[in-house]
Design a protein around this motif. Structure first.
Motif, mmCIF file in Angstrom:
data_model
loop_
_atom_site.group_PDB
_atom_site.id
_atom_site.type_symbol
_atom_site.label_atom_id
_atom_site.label_comp_id
_atom_site.label_asym_id
_atom_site.label_seq_id
_atom_site.Cartn_x
_atom_site.Cartn_y
_atom_site.Cartn_z
ATOM 1 N N PHE A 1 0.817 -1.221 0.000
ATOM 2 C CA PHE A 1 0.000 0.000 0.000
ATOM 3 C C PHE A 1 0.853 1.274 0.000
ATOM 4 C CE2 PHE A 1 -3.081 -3.120 1.583
ATOM 5 C CZ PHE A 1 -4.089 -2.919 0.670
ATOM 6 N N THR A 2 2.012 1.197 -0.634
ATOM 7 C CA THR A 2 2.859 2.386 -0.773
ATOM 8 C C THR A 2 2.675 3.052 -2.140
ATOM 9 O OG1 THR A 2 4.739 1.082 -1.575
ATOM 10 C CG2 THR A 2 4.598 1.479 0.811
ATOM 11 N N ARG A 3 1.977 2.400 -3.049
ATOM 12 C CA ARG A 3 1.706 2.979 -4.371
ATOM 13 C C ARG A 3 0.232 3.369 -4.428
ATOM 14 N NH1 ARG A 3 3.260 -0.629 -8.909
ATOM 15 N NH2 ARG A 3 3.132 1.313 -10.081
ATOM 16 N N LEU A 4 -0.039 4.625 -4.726
ATOM 17 C CA LEU A 4 -1.384 5.188 -4.628
ATOM 18 C C LEU A 4 -2.390 4.519 -5.556
ATOM 19 C CD1 LEU A 4 -3.351 7.277 -3.498
ATOM 20 C CD2 LEU A 4 -2.590 8.825 -5.329
ATOM 21 N N TRP A 5 -2.147 4.518 -6.854
ATOM 22 C CA TRP A 5 -3.165 4.067 -7.800
ATOM 23 C C TRP A 5 -3.491 2.590 -7.674
ATOM 24 C CZ3 TRP A 5 -6.090 7.762 -8.873
ATOM 25 C CH2 TRP A 5 -5.605 9.047 -9.050
ATOM 26 N N PRO A 6 -2.514 1.713 -7.574
ATOM 27 C CA PRO A 6 -2.887 0.312 -7.340
ATOM 28 C C PRO A 6 -3.624 0.120 -6.014
ATOM 29 C CG PRO A 6 -0.608 0.459 -8.069
ATOM 30 C CD PRO A 6 -1.069 1.854 -7.811
ATOM 31 N N SER A 7 -3.254 0.905 -5.000
ATOM 32 C CA SER A 7 -3.933 0.813 -3.700
ATOM 33 C C SER A 7 -5.379 1.260 -3.801
ATOM 34 C CB SER A 7 -3.201 1.666 -2.660
ATOM 35 O OG SER A 7 -1.882 1.202 -2.466
ATOM 36 N N LEU A 8 -5.629 2.359 -4.521
ATOM 37 C CA LEU A 8 -7.004 2.825 -4.710
ATOM 38 C C LEU A 8 -7.828 1.833 -5.525
ATOM 39 C CD1 LEU A 8 -6.462 6.645 -5.361
ATOM 40 C CD2 LEU A 8 -7.416 5.553 -3.313
ATOM 41 N N LEU A 9 -7.209 1.269 -6.548
ATOM 42 C CA LEU A 9 -7.906 0.268 -7.360
ATOM 43 C C LEU A 9 -8.239 -0.965 -6.525
ATOM 44 C CD1 LEU A 9 -8.985 -0.652 -10.110
ATOM 45 C CD2 LEU A 9 -6.692 -1.546 -10.598
ATOM 46 N N ALA A 10 -7.268 -1.435 -5.754
ATOM 47 C CA ALA A 10 -7.503 -2.615 -4.911
ATOM 48 C C ALA A 10 -8.609 -2.354 -3.900
ATOM 49 C CB ALA A 10 -6.209 -3.027 -4.200
ATOM 50 N N GLY A 11 -8.539 -1.225 -3.224
ATOM 51 C CA GLY A 11 -9.539 -0.912 -2.206
ATOM 52 C C GLY A 11 -10.932 -0.715 -2.766
ATOM 53 N N SER A 12 -11.028 0.006 -3.860
ATOM 54 C CA SER A 12 -12.362 0.291 -4.417
ATOM 55 C C SER A 12 -13.000 -0.951 -5.030
ATOM 56 C CB SER A 12 -12.290 1.424 -5.437
ATOM 57 O OG SER A 12 -11.458 1.078 -6.520
ATOM 58 N N THR A 13 -12.215 -1.767 -5.717
ATOM 59 C CA THR A 13 -12.803 -2.979 -6.307
ATOM 60 C C THR A 13 -13.111 -4.015 -5.232
ATOM 61 O OG1 THR A 13 -10.593 -3.770 -6.918
ATOM 62 C CG2 THR A 13 -11.875 -2.689 -8.638
ATOM 63 N N ALA A 14 -12.311 -4.064 -4.167
ATOM 64 C CA ALA A 14 -12.630 -4.970 -3.061
ATOM 65 C C ALA A 14 -13.945 -4.560 -2.416
ATOM 66 C CB ALA A 14 -11.505 -4.979 -2.029
ATOM 67 N N LEU A 15 -14.119 -3.275 -2.171
ATOM 68 C CA LEU A 15 -15.359 -2.787 -1.566
ATOM 69 C C LEU A 15 -16.558 -3.104 -2.465
ATOM 70 C CD1 LEU A 15 -16.818 -1.242 0.660
ATOM 71 C CD2 LEU A 15 -16.330 0.863 -0.609
ATOM 72 N N LEU A 16 -16.442 -2.833 -3.751
ATOM 73 C CA LEU A 16 -17.544 -3.125 -4.670
ATOM 74 C C LEU A 16 -17.823 -4.625 -4.731
ATOM 75 C CD1 LEU A 16 -19.662 -2.123 -6.635
ATOM 76 C CD2 LEU A 16 -17.893 -2.079 -8.417
ATOM 77 N N SER A 17 -16.779 -5.432 -4.707
ATOM 78 C CA SER A 17 -16.948 -6.877 -4.703
ATOM 79 C C SER A 17 -17.725 -7.339 -3.474
ATOM 80 C CB SER A 17 -15.573 -7.563 -4.762
ATOM 81 O OG SER A 17 -15.706 -8.959 -4.763
ATOM 82 N N PHE A 18 -17.380 -6.788 -2.308
ATOM 83 C CA PHE A 18 -18.102 -7.125 -1.074
ATOM 84 C C PHE A 18 -19.565 -6.677 -1.136
ATOM 85 C CE2 PHE A 18 -13.802 -7.010 1.049
ATOM 86 C CZ PHE A 18 -13.755 -8.371 1.314
ATOM 87 N N VAL A 19 -19.802 -5.502 -1.682
ATOM 88 C CA VAL A 19 -21.173 -4.996 -1.793
ATOM 89 C C VAL A 19 -22.005 -5.920 -2.682
ATOM 90 C CG1 VAL A 19 -22.603 -3.115 -2.723
ATOM 91 C CG2 VAL A 19 -20.606 -2.591 -1.297
ATOM 92 N N LEU A 20 -21.464 -6.299 -3.829
ATOM 93 C CA LEU A 20 -22.199 -7.189 -4.733
ATOM 94 C C LEU A 20 -22.407 -8.563 -4.102
ATOM 95 C CD1 LEU A 20 -20.610 -6.247 -8.176
ATOM 96 C CD2 LEU A 20 -22.819 -5.534 -7.236
ATOM 97 N N LEU A 21 -21.408 -9.062 -3.383
ATOM 98 C CA LEU A 21 -21.574 -10.330 -2.670
ATOM 99 C C LEU A 21 -22.705 -10.210 -1.658
ATOM 100 C CD1 LEU A 21 -20.739 -13.208 -1.821
ATOM 101 C CD2 LEU A 21 -18.996 -12.148 -0.355
ATOM 102 N N SER A 22 -22.738 -9.128 -0.914
ATOM 103 C CA SER A 22 -23.786 -8.966 0.096
ATOM 104 C C SER A 22 -25.168 -8.878 -0.547
ATOM 105 C CB SER A 22 -23.515 -7.747 0.977
ATOM 106 O OG SER A 22 -23.735 -6.556 0.270
ATOM 107 N N LEU A 23 -25.277 -8.250 -1.705
ATOM 108 C CA LEU A 23 -26.560 -8.198 -2.410
ATOM 109 C C LEU A 23 -26.975 -9.590 -2.896
ATOM 110 C CD1 LEU A 23 -26.089 -4.905 -4.460
ATOM 111 C CD2 LEU A 23 -27.539 -5.256 -2.437
#
Length: 105
Positions: free
Chosen positions: A26-48
């Motif tokens: 998590f020292t590189r901004l863009w890959p970190s933002l991509l990882a975090g945002s897609t993980a969150l969206l993945s969890f949201v879709l799983l919960s739905l």
């Protein structure tokens, strides 16, 4: 529709896992933002999807899609090893996913 949400959630798991590889702790901004945002969206879709699917089936499919996808992406894009044994076990995971979908009640 819950199965579509679940498959998309699994595909997003592939994206965030590959992005996580490139975050360098998590020292590189863009890959970190991509990882975090897609993980969150993945969890949201799983919960739905879990509103209409059993948790055991949904979680196994979600993890399985991610595991198979990340393994294949690693082989194709990251030059990870491709052995007959490895492919056998990835195929077994895929068969398990298909079986869970086929016998969902």
């Amino acid at each position: 529709m819950p199965w579509v949400l679940l498959i998309v959630a699994g595909l997003l798991e592939i994206v965030w896992a590959l992005a996580l590889k490139h975050t360098e702790g998590f020292t590189r901004l863009w890959p970190s933002l991509l990882a975090g945002s897609t993980a969150l969206l993945s969890f949201v879709l799983l919960s739905l999807a879990l509103k209409n699917l059993p948790v055991g089936t949904a979680y196994a499919v979600w993890v399985g899609v991610g595991a198979v996808g990340v393994t294949i992406a690693g082989i194709v894009a990251l030059d990870e090893s491709l052995s007959p044994q490895r492919m056998l076990f990835v195929a077994l995971i895929a068969v398990g996913i298909i079986g869970l979908k086929a016998y969902e009640t």
